[in-house]
Design a protein around this motif. Sequence first.
Motif, PDB file in Angstrom:
ATOM      1  N   THR A  39       8.158  -5.143   0.984  1.00 31.13           N
ATOM      2  CA  THR A  39       7.609  -3.861   0.519  1.00 31.13           C
ATOM      3  C   THR A  39       7.120  -3.962  -0.921  1.00 31.13           C
ATOM      4  O   THR A  39       6.111  -3.348  -1.287  1.00 31.13           O
ATOM      5  CB  THR A  39       8.660  -2.727   0.596  1.00 31.13           C
ATOM      6  OG1 THR A  39       9.917  -3.261   0.226  1.00 31.13           O
ATOM      7  CG2 THR A  39       8.727  -2.141   1.976  1.00 31.13           C
ATOM      8  N   SER A  40       7.820  -4.756  -1.725  1.00 30.14           N
ATOM      9  CA  SER A  40       7.394  -4.898  -3.113  1.00 30.14           C
ATOM     10  C   SER A  40       6.053  -5.602  -3.197  1.00 30.14           C
ATOM     11  O   SER A  40       5.174  -5.223  -3.982  1.00 30.14           O
ATOM     12  CB  SER A  40       8.444  -5.692  -3.900  1.00 30.14           C
ATOM     13  OG  SER A  40       9.673  -5.027  -3.859  1.00 30.14           O
ATOM     14  N   ILE A  41       5.870  -6.643  -2.394  1.00 26.43           N
ATOM     15  CA  ILE A  41       4.577  -7.338  -2.386  1.00 26.43           C
ATOM     16  C   ILE A  41       3.476  -6.396  -1.936  1.00 26.43           C
ATOM     17  O   ILE A  41       2.383  -6.363  -2.516  1.00 26.43           O
ATOM     18  CB  ILE A  41       4.649  -8.589  -1.481  1.00 26.43           C
ATOM     19  CG1 ILE A  41       5.551  -9.643  -2.120  1.00 26.43           C
ATOM     20  CG2 ILE A  41       3.270  -9.167  -1.232  1.00 26.43           C
ATOM     21  CD1 ILE A  41       5.808 -10.832  -1.213  1.00 26.43           C
ATOM     22  N   ALA A  42       3.776  -5.606  -0.899  1.00 23.71           N
ATOM     23  CA  ALA A  42       2.764  -4.676  -0.408  1.00 23.71           C
ATOM     24  C   ALA A  42       2.415  -3.647  -1.474  1.00 23.71           C
ATOM     25  O   ALA A  42       1.274  -3.182  -1.577  1.00 23.71           O
ATOM     26  CB  ALA A  42       3.280  -3.974   0.849  1.00 23.71           C
ATOM     27  N   GLN A  43       3.414  -3.301  -2.278  1.00 21.39           N
ATOM     28  CA  GLN A  43       3.198  -2.253  -3.276  1.00 21.39           C
ATOM     29  C   GLN A  43       2.495  -2.815  -4.515  1.00 21.39           C
ATOM     30  O   GLN A  43       1.662  -2.132  -5.128  1.00 21.39           O
ATOM     31  CB  GLN A  43       4.573  -1.682  -3.636  1.00 21.39           C
ATOM     32  CG  GLN A  43       4.554  -0.452  -4.497  1.00 21.39           C
ATOM     33  CD  GLN A  43       5.970  -0.057  -4.888  1.00 21.39           C
ATOM     34  OE1 GLN A  43       6.929  -0.404  -4.205  1.00 21.39           O
ATOM     35  NE2 GLN A  43       6.098   0.657  -5.986  1.00 21.39           N
ATOM     36  N   GLN A  44       2.815  -4.047  -4.879  1.00 19.71           N
ATOM     37  CA  GLN A  44       2.288  -4.636  -6.105  1.00 19.71           C
ATOM     38  C   GLN A  44       1.882  -6.098  -5.833  1.00 19.71           C
ATOM     39  O   GLN A  44       2.582  -7.031  -6.249  1.00 19.71           O
ATOM     40  CB  GLN A  44       3.394  -4.575  -7.187  1.00 19.71           C
ATOM     41  CG  GLN A  44       2.917  -4.799  -8.584  1.00 19.71           C
ATOM     42  CD  GLN A  44       2.352  -3.535  -9.216  1.00 19.71           C
ATOM     43  OE1 GLN A  44       2.356  -2.470  -8.616  1.00 19.71           O
ATOM     44  NE2 GLN A  44       1.808  -3.666 -10.405  1.00 19.71           N
ATOM     45  N   PRO A  45       0.781  -6.325  -5.130  1.00 23.02           N
ATOM     46  CA  PRO A  45       0.427  -7.700  -4.729  1.00 23.02           C
ATOM     47  C   PRO A  45       0.273  -8.647  -5.926  1.00 23.02           C
ATOM     48  O   PRO A  45       0.506  -9.856  -5.785  1.00 23.02           O
ATOM     49  CB  PRO A  45      -0.897  -7.529  -3.992  1.00 23.02           C
ATOM     50  CG  PRO A  45      -0.951  -6.097  -3.620  1.00 23.02           C
ATOM     51  CD  PRO A  45      -0.201  -5.347  -4.670  1.00 23.02           C
TER      52      PRO A  45
END
Lengths: 93, 93, 93, 93, 93, 93, 93, 93, 93, 93, 93, 93, 93, 93
Positions: A39-45
Amino acid sequence: MDSMTWIAVTSIVIAGITTGFGTMGPALAEGRAVATALTSIAQQPDASPTITRTLFVGLAMIESTAIYCFVVSMILIFANPFWNHAIAQATGN
Amino acid sequence: MDSMTWIAVTSIVIAGITTGFGTMGPALAEGRAVATALTSIAQQPDASPTITRTLFVGLAMIESTAIYCFVVSMILIFANPFWNHAIAQATGN
Amino acid sequence: MDSMTWIAVTSIVIAGITTGFGTMGPALAEGRAVATALTSIAQQPDASPTITRTLFVGLAMIESTAIYCFVVSMILIFANPFWNHAIAQATGN
Amino acid sequence: MDSMTWIAVTSIVIAGITTGFGTMGPALAEGRAVATALTSIAQQPDASPTITRTLFVGLAMIESTAIYCFVVSMILIFANPFWNHAIAQATGN
Amino acid sequence: MDSMTWIAVTSIVIAGITTGFGTMGPALAEGRAVATALTSIAQQPDASPTITRTLFVGLAMIESTAIYCFVVSMILIFANPFWNHAIAQATGN
Amino acid sequence: MDSMTWIAVTSIVIAGITTGFGTMGPALAEGRAVATALTSIAQQPDASPTITRTLFVGLAMIESTAIYCFVVSMILIFANPFWNHAIAQATGN
Amino acid sequence: MDSMTWIAVTSIVIAGITTGFGTMGPALAEGRAVATALTSIAQQPDASPTITRTLFVGLAMIESTAIYCFVVSMILIFANPFWNHAIAQATGN
Amino acid sequence: MDSMTWIAVTSIVIAGITTGFGTMGPALAEGRAVATALTSIAQQPDASPTITRTLFVGLAMIESTAIYCFVVSMILIFANPFWNHAIAQATGN
Amino acid sequence: MDSMTWIAVTSIVIAGITTGFGTMGPALAEGRAVATALTSIAQQPDASPTITRTLFVGLAMIESTAIYCFVVSMILIFANPFWNHAIAQATGN
Amino acid sequence: MDSMTWIAVTSIVIAGITTGFGTMGPALAEGRAVATALTSIAQQPDASPTITRTLFVGLAMIESTAIYCFVVSMILIFANPFWNHAIAQATGN
Amino acid sequence: MDSMTWIAVTSIVIAGITTGFGTMGPALAEGRAVATALTSIAQQPDASPTITRTLFVGLAMIESTAIYCFVVSMILIFANPFWNHAIAQATGN
Amino acid sequence: MDSMTWIAVTSIVIAGITTGFGTMGPALAEGRAVATALTSIAQQPDASPTITRTLFVGLAMIESTAIYCFVVSMILIFANPFWNHAIAQATGN
Amino acid sequence: MDSMTWIAVTSIVIAGITTGFGTMGPALAEGRAVATALTSIAQQPDASPTITRTLFVGLAMIESTAIYCFVVSMILIFANPFWNHAIAQATGN
Amino acid sequence: MDSMTWIAVTSIVIAGITTGFGTMGPALAEGRAVATALTSIAQQPDASPTITRTLFVGLAMIESTAIYCFVVSMILIFANPFWNHAIAQATGN
């Protein structure tokens, strides 16, 4: 049941339980860590290198607790001092 | 029940329990990781390569705890040192 | 109860429990993965090929833990080394 | 209780428990999957063919774990190798 | 307690437990599915035919797991091979 | 305790437990379904006929699992084949 | 303890447990249904007749599962066929 | 079972349980800490040095509780004063 | 312990457990219902007559399940047919 | 088992359990505290000195409860007054 | 243990358990009701008379279930018919 | 086992359990308090003196319950009146 | 163990359990009530007199259930009718 | 085990359990109350005097339930009427 059988039986039982139950916590914890990483990657690639690096350090530490359990199991099966003592006593007798 | 039967019985019991319960944690953790991967892809389709790559690394680490359990079960069924010792003792007798 | 009966009884018990409880985790995990896949498709219909592909890979890995349990059950019922040894001993006697 | 009775009794017990508890997980998982499918359809009616198709694939995989349990129960009741061996031994005696 | 009584008693116990506990999961799952169907209809009244159709398919699959349990109970009460064997043995004696 | 008493006692125990615990799941599920129906009506009063119709179909299916339990209890109390066999044997003796 | 006492004791135990635990689910479910009814009325006062009507139908169905439990308890205390048989046998003896 | 066997058996049992269960809490806690670290980095990438530093201090303290458990296990297996006393007494005898 | 004592003891035990545990569900359910009534009144003060009326009907139905438990307890203490039968038998003897 | 063995065995058991389970609470609590610290730093990076200072004070107090458990375990293994008394009595005898 | 002691012991046990556990539900329910009353007053200070009135009625009904438990405890300690019968029998003997 | 051993064994067991489990609640509670303090500081940095002051008072009160448990453990190990009485009786004898 | 010891032992056990577990519910409920009071005051400082008044009434009612438990414990320790009867019988004998 | 040992052992066991488990609820409740106080102060710093005053009153009432448990433990260890009676009887004998 003589002494050696008792030691063998409890070593088998505990080796299984320690691994079987002791890996439950790490598995769930790793699942949680991986899930938040995604989810973090999706939020802040853009921050994905930092995230994956922190993730791998964290997974390594969590995995270490699973490995403690696995090590105890292996010690109980293959390097059990009580069993070795019992065999020594039996053959020495 | 003689000694060999005790060892056989507990090996069967623990082999089953270790796999049966020990795979519960990894299964749930993998379900959670896969679920978050899917929401992340839906939220940020452009980052799907990074996400799937991180997902597969994470699944591999979680699966490793399930494999510890399976390995312990297989050792107890097919390479049990206590059972081998008991057979050796029985035939050597 | 003689030795063979003990081994037969515990094999039956553990075969059932390993499958009965060991499939609980994977079932719940798959339900969660499928559920999130559906919400993700509803949220981002364009990404449905990527989502379904990731879903099937994930389901395969989760199913693998259920299959470990089923394999252990089948080994205990149809390819049990302790049972084979007991039969061999009984007929060889 | 002689050996045959023990085997019969444990087969009955485990057949019931495996089905009774092993279907709990799949039932809850299917309920969750169906529930999300419905909210997804309500949210995105245009994607309903993709959703229902993914739902049915997922339900099939979840149902497979329930079927593992049912298969083990049926094997224990109608094709139990330990029971067959016991009968063979009893009649052959 | 002779053998027949043991078989009768365990059949009664397991028949009750399998149905009593095995229907808990399906009941909760159906309650969840129905509940989401209702919110979905309230949210998107135009999609109610698709929703109710998907709901009924889903309820059928969930109900199938409850029916597995009921079938095992009925087999144990009315078509129990172990009981039949015991009666045959008792009368044939 | 002779055989008949054992069968009577377990029939009583299981009849009570099956109904007592088996109705817990359906009751909670119905409570959930009714609760969502009420919020749905409050949210979309125009769709109340569709909602109540779907609710009653759903309640009927959930109630069916409670009825399976009640049926098994009644069979165990009033149409128990094992008890009938025991009485037949006792009087026929 | 003779047979009659066993039957009396288990009837007492199960009558209490069936009612004591079996009413837990319905009570919680009714509490949930009533609670949602109240929020629904507060949210949409104009729909209060429809809401209260649906509520009462739902409460009736949930109460029915509590009544199954109470009926089984009353049957076990006041119309227990096993007890009647035992008394008949005792007096007829 | 003589005294030495009792001490050996309980040492094995407790060594396994202490590690197996005692690592569950730390594993879950580390999973939680890592997960929040990742969301925090995603939310505020500029603060990642402070976050990772605080994370590592926290992981070290949590890991310390897991290490207490591992230390107790190792003491019980390899430096058990009760076992040493028993051996001393046995050889001195 | 003779028969009468067994019946007395189990009656005492079950009377306490039925009331002690059986009132837990209704108490929690009533707490929930009252809590929602209060929020509803705070949210929509104009609808307070309808809300309190519906609340009291609902509390009455929930209380009814608590009263079933209390009635069963009182029957077991003061109008226990098994106890009466035992006394009759003891005095008639 | 003589008195000294009983004392040794229970000391081993309780030393393991106290540490194994007693560190579960502190571990989870520290995980929670660390997790919130991280989100707080991400939310308000300027307050990070105050946050980390408060965090360390809090971790110290939580760790103190884990240390109580570890201290009790160490006392039971290495400074057990009951064991010392038993040894004194045994040697004095 | 003679009959009177059994009755005394179980009366003590059940009196304590009924009160100890039976007041848990009402306490939690009252806590919930009071908590919601406070938020409701904070949200809508003008409706505080209606809220406190409804709260007190609700608390009275919840308290009634706690009082059922207390009454059963007091009956078992001070007005126990089984104990009175046992004393009567003992003195009359 | 003689009386002194029983008293020693139970003192060891209870000393460990009281500390091991009794510190679980305070640890979790302190974790919660610290966690909220951190979020509160992050949300309102100006109020950090008041917050930390209230936090420390609260932690002290929560810690007091952990200290009750530790005190009881220490009393049972080092100032146990029952053990002292037993020793006095043993030496006086 | 004679009768008096049984009564003393169970009185001790139940007195502790009733207070130990029976205060758990009230404590949690009071914690909840106090917590909501604080948020309510923070949200609506003007209504703090009404809130604290309602809070104290509520705390008094919740505390009453804790006091029921404490009263039962004190009765069992200091005013136990079964113990008094046993002493009377012992001295009168 | 004679009577005095039984009373001593159960007093030790119950004293530990009552404090160990009975402080769990108050600890968690105080943690909750403190946590909410902190968020309330952060949200409304001006109301901090009222909040801390209400907090301390609440903590005092919650602590009172923990003190009931501690008092019962201390009574059982240092002012146990059953133990005193047993000692009086032993010395008077």
